[in-house]
Scaffold this motif. Structure first.
Motif, short mmCIF file in Angstrom:
data_model
loop_
_atom_site.label_atom_id
_atom_site.label_comp_id
_atom_site.label_asym_id
_atom_site.label_seq_id
_atom_site.Cartn_x
_atom_site.Cartn_y
_atom_site.Cartn_z
N ASP A 182 11.35 2.76 2.48
CA ASP A 182 9.95 2.58 2.83
C ASP A 182 9.15 2.58 1.53
O ASP A 182 8.94 3.64 0.93
N LEU A 196 6.16 2.36 1.10
CA LEU A 196 4.91 3.09 1.24
C LEU A 196 5.08 4.57 0.96
O LEU A 196 4.09 5.31 0.89
N ASP A 197 6.31 5.00 0.82
CA ASP A 197 6.63 6.41 0.54
C ASP A 197 6.74 6.59 -0.97
O ASP A 197 7.77 6.28 -1.57
N GLU A 198 5.67 7.07 -1.59
CA GLU A 198 5.65 7.18 -3.05
C GLU A 198 6.78 8.03 -3.59
O GLU A 198 7.44 7.66 -4.56
N SER A 215 -6.12 -3.27 7.19
CA SER A 215 -5.34 -2.05 6.92
C SER A 215 -3.87 -2.38 6.73
O SER A 215 -3.21 -1.85 5.82
N LEU A 216 -3.35 -3.26 7.58
CA LEU A 216 -1.95 -3.67 7.46
C LEU A 216 -1.69 -4.37 6.13
O LEU A 216 -0.70 -4.08 5.44
N CYS A 223 -3.41 -4.13 3.39
CA CYS A 223 -3.53 -3.16 2.30
C CYS A 223 -2.20 -2.45 2.06
O CYS A 223 -1.77 -2.26 0.92
N ASP A 224 -1.55 -2.07 3.15
CA ASP A 224 -0.24 -1.41 3.03
C ASP A 224 0.79 -2.37 2.42
O ASP A 224 1.48 -2.03 1.45
N HIS A 282 -0.53 -1.21 -1.37
CA HIS A 282 0.06 0.12 -1.50
C HIS A 282 1.53 0.07 -1.93
O HIS A 282 1.97 0.90 -2.73
N THR A 283 2.29 -0.89 -1.42
CA THR A 283 3.68 -1.00 -1.89
C THR A 283 3.71 -1.35 -3.37
O THR A 283 4.53 -0.82 -4.13
N ASN A 339 2.96 1.77 -5.50
CA ASN A 339 4.09 2.70 -5.59
C ASN A 339 5.20 2.16 -6.49
O ASN A 339 5.79 2.90 -7.29
#
Length: 215
Positions: free
Chosen positions: A42, A44-46, A88-89, A91-92, A96-97, A100
């Motif tokens: 994932d 999105l999991d830093e 929001s989707l 952005c992830d 955000h990916t 990270n």
């Protein structure tokens, strides 16, 4: 070389994995879904991404390149139809990916003899249409983040580059619509070749640059 492909499950990621594997490089394919020979993670999991970067460093001693092709699209016909959950989707997926991955792999790319990082952006980032408000804004943000990353790499032999497309095309799309021209679209294999060619160019020539692949 040791090449990390983030978003390896999609057509662009698969083309990149194929390209570098055929060259004899070691490809570390990352995706949220199982991919042949890849690692499920994932992005999105830093903490998980940082742990993976440390694991790769321990196993291989280096990373030569990171190709970030995590993608996605949401949009509509009019500005008024824009849905903030779509924003929001995106952005992830698109921002955000990327954050990270770059934060986790920056030390490895800085230390590489010729570290190369690239994202795939879109013409929508510079000229968004009303129905592409969320997508265009997310792509613009991902470009800004990548340019900041490039600034961090400017005193090294590494480079961060933005590969710009109108849209991507692959074999399944052509098979589904054999009559379509896909004018201005960039083939996923050409995209992989463009990223690979970054290793043949000086860092100062490509760092912080936008390469338009629609021409």
């Amino acid at each position: 070389m040791i090449i990390v492909v983030a978003g390896a499950g999609g057509p662009a990621g698969q083309a990149a994995v194929e390209h570098f594997s055929k060259r004899g490089d070691t490809v570390i394919a990352l995706d949220a879904r199982p991919v042949p020979g890849g690692r499920v993670i994932d992005l999105l999991d830093e903490a998980a991404v940082r742990a993976l970067a440390a694991e790769i460093q321990a196993e291989h001693g280096k990373v030569d390149g990171v190709f970030h092709v995590v993608g996605g699209w949401r949009g509509g016909k009019t500005f008024a139809e824009t849905r903030l959950p779509d924003w929001s989707l995106l952005c992830d997926l698109l921002i955000h990916t990327l954050q990270n991955v770059t934060l986790a792999f920056e030390p490895l790319l800085r230390a590489a003899d010729h570290g190369r990082f690239a994202i795939v952006s879109a013409k929508a980032a510079e000229a968004p249409t009303q129905g592409n408000a969320a997508y265009g804004a997310a792509k613009a943000a991902s470009e800004a983040w990548t340019l900041a990353f490039a600034d961090a790499l400017k005193e090294t032999n590494a480079a961060a580059t933005i590969l710009v497309v109108k849209a991507l095309v692959h074999e399944a799309m052509r098979a589904e619509k054999p009559e379509a021209k896909f004018a201005g679209f960039t083939d996923v294999h050409r995209l992989a070749e463009a990223y690979a060619s970054l290793f043949d160019r000086p860092a100062g020539e490509i760092n912080g640059k936008r390469w338009d692949l629609t021409q």
